[in-house]
Scaffold this active site. Structure first.
Site, PDB file in Angstrom:
ATOM      1  N   GLY A 218      52.546  64.031  85.556  1.00 32.82           N
ATOM      2  CA  GLY A 218      53.899  63.584  85.284  1.00 32.82           C
ATOM      3  C   GLY A 218      54.191  62.253  85.953  1.00 32.82           C
ATOM      4  N   SER A 219      55.429  62.052  86.346  1.00 33.83           N
ATOM      5  CA  SER A 219      55.846  60.740  86.847  1.00 33.83           C
ATOM      6  C   SER A 219      55.281  60.373  88.208  1.00 33.83           C
ATOM      7  CB  SER A 219      57.371  60.664  86.887  1.00 33.83           C
ATOM      8  OG  SER A 219      57.896  60.692  85.572  1.00 33.83           O
ATOM      9  N   THR A 220      54.602  61.305  88.888  1.00 33.35           N
ATOM     10  CA  THR A 220      53.942  60.895  90.140  1.00 33.35           C
ATOM     11  C   THR A 220      52.855  59.862  89.848  1.00 33.35           C
ATOM     12  OG1 THR A 220      52.334  62.713  90.078  1.00 33.35           O
ATOM     13  CG2 THR A 220      54.406  63.113  91.257  1.00 33.35           C
ATOM     14  N   LYS A 222      53.196  57.325  88.119  1.00 32.76           N
ATOM     15  CA  LYS A 222      53.802  55.996  88.086  1.00 32.76           C
ATOM     16  C   LYS A 222      53.504  55.208  89.349  1.00 32.76           C
ATOM     17  CE  LYS A 222      57.385  57.503  84.876  1.00 32.76           C
ATOM     18  NZ  LYS A 222      58.757  58.027  84.699  1.00 32.76           N
ATOM     19  N   SER A 279      62.774  56.896  87.692  1.00 32.44           N
ATOM     20  CA  SER A 279      61.657  57.419  86.899  1.00 32.44           C
ATOM     21  C   SER A 279      61.802  57.087  85.417  1.00 32.44           C
ATOM     22  CB  SER A 279      61.525  58.935  87.090  1.00 32.44           C
ATOM     23  OG  SER A 279      60.212  59.353  86.852  1.00 32.44           O
TER      24      SER A 279
END
Length: 488
Positions: A218-220, A222, A279
């Site tokens: 997921g957005s980790t 990024k 995010s």
């Protein structure tokens, strides 16, 4: 007649030569293989005939030990709070012998058969005392380990906590778990039944999810894309990048959207810092495509993707504990690259690597080799070996680390203030990866460190198959673990 005797004599000589060669092969080349064969009952009784060394937590708490038994095996292996520590200890069984965890990675030390224990074995020959296995002192903090296990509860997930500057693993929790004591019984039929039940369990309780399961991050993820942008040199934390309320994946009709209006930016633009703080999917998908697959893939590689990571230090004396290599897609098309850049699609990561990435930000861009064993002591308490911090990779520059640190702090101050600590600044990144056939459930993530200005602990949490987001499902777990760690 003489010819017949001569042929017979030659045949006997050949047979003796074959016998000598085969015996030599068995005693040297195949000795370890035969000793490890679970059908070799003599080796089994030999292993159980002496006390196996203990496994300790960092404060001296005994989490695995051998006790006298009144049966043919002489010693019984027991595990304290077995389900809590199972990912760390593994187990020792009459059927599988040393399997998983420290039991497997330090097997010959625990059994007393390691070459480094030759002096102890030599002494036991003259004193008549039992050959004692070595004691393994781990880096696990019992308070953090127990707390993380309790916080995950009946959820399926994993927690890794570590020291950013050393790589020492402070907690390694995987749920659901199993009780190694059920596999340490001396009743082979009971052990077989217990093992079959565990292997057949659809929830796979014997899997160490911190190292052995890959999740969409997921957005980790990024953090990886942000590092690639900052390392390129054309971006800074206040650089405006394209965002917007929606973004159509290149070559498709699929639209990405954001979960909050703040992530849309203003007039189709957003700063890099705010893109991470809120995010923004539309911003990071476009940023990943703009950077290109080679730059993102190269940065992911520097941050540990594609590498099988040895967990338990540099000197394994058995089967090393290794983490499954996290994956970034090979040669993705732009639409797949856009998805990968927000931690969806074809990118997969272990909780261990997620904690290591947070640690690299906390440690000025240096990713440390994770270690689980602090030191090994012989039965007379002499230190045989001791782990020392070593660099796994230079993930990015110190300047980039400082900027990402600031951006991760803004995640807490701007988007998730409920995850702040009263006495320390927190830097973190949440993530929510959609999973399931219809993307109707989530893997909820958070990774971060504290205090942000002088990091002492980095934590990664994933909670599998939930309906809520990373900040709600994983965030409070990280927060409570950090609170406990900073009290000590």
């Amino acid at each position: 007649m003489n010819n017949s005797l001569r042929h017979l004599f030659n045949a006997v000589i050949v047979l003796f030569a074959i016998l000598g060669l085969s015996t030599s092969l068995i005693m040297t080349v195949r000795a370890n293989e035969l000793n490890a064969d679970t059908r070799n009952t003599r080796a089994l009784y030999h292993e159980y005939g002496a006390p196996r060394g203990s496994i300790l937590a960092s404060d001296g708490t005994v989490i695995a030990k051998s006790e006298k038994s009144d049966d043919a095996f002489s010693y019984q292996r027991t595990y304290s709070n077995g389900q809590v520590y199972a990912p760390v200890t593994g187990y020792f069984s009459v059927n599988q012998r040393a399997d998983r965890g420290v039991e497997a990675s330090r097997n010959s030390l625990l059994s007393g058969e390691s070459s480094s224990l030759w002096l102890s074995r030599f002494k036991s020959l003259f004193t008549g005392e039992e050959n004692l296995g070595a004691t393994i002192e781990t880096s696990i903090d019992p308070k953090l380990q127990t707390l993380a296990y309790q916080l995950l509860g009946d959820k399926q997930g994993a927690v890794v906590a570590m020291e950013p500057k050393t790589g020492r693993i402070l907690a390694m929790v995987s749920t659901p778990s199993y009780d190694p004591n059920t596999l340490a019984s001396h009743n082979t039929s009971e052990v077989n039944s217990a093992y079959a039940a565990l292997v057949g369990d659809a929830n796979n309780p014997m899997l160490n999810r911190t190292t052995g399961e890959l999740f969409p991050p997921g957005s980790t993820f990024k953090l990886v894309v942000a590092a690639a942008a900052l390392e390129e040199g054309d971006y800074n934390t206040d650089t405006q990048i394209p965002a917007g309320a929606s973004y159509t994946l290149p070559g498709t009709v699929t639209n990405l959207t954001n979960t909050t209006s703040a992530a849309n930016g203003s007039n189709g633009q957003i700063t890099l810092e705010d893109a991470l703080a809120y995010s923004s999917n539309t911003a990071f998908a476009q940023l990943g495509v703009k950077l290109g697959k080679d730059k993102v893939a190269d940065q992911a590689k520097k941050m540990g993707f594609g590498s099988s990571i040895t967990v338990d230090g540099n000197t394994s004396t058995g089967t090393p504990m290794k983490a499954t290599a996290s994956k970034f897609p090979d040669s993705p098309t732009d639409d797949r690259l856009a998805l990968a850049s927000i931690g969806q699609g074809d990118v997969l990561e272990t909780p261990l690597l997620n904690a290591m990435i947070a640690s690299a930000v906390a440690n000025d861009g240096v990713m440390m080799q994770p270690t689980l064993v602090d030191r090994v002591r012989s039965s007379d308490l002499t230190v045989i070996s001791e782990s020392s911090p070593s660099e796994f990779s230079r993930a990015f520059s110190s300047d980039t680390a400082g900027k990402i640190n600031a951006m991760m702090q803004s995640v807490i101050t701007k988007e998730d203030p409920q995850l702040q600590l009263a006495n320390a600044k927190v830097a973190a990144k949440t993530g929510t990866a959609q999973i399931g056939t219809n993307n109707n459930t989530n893997d909820a993530w958070i990774t971060g460190f504290a205090p942000a200005d002088n990091p002492e602990i980095a934590v990664a949490v994933v909670v599998h198959n939930v309906s809520t987001y990373g900040a709600q499902a994983a965030g409070p777990i990280m927060q409570k673990i950090m609170q406990e760690a900073l009290k000590q």
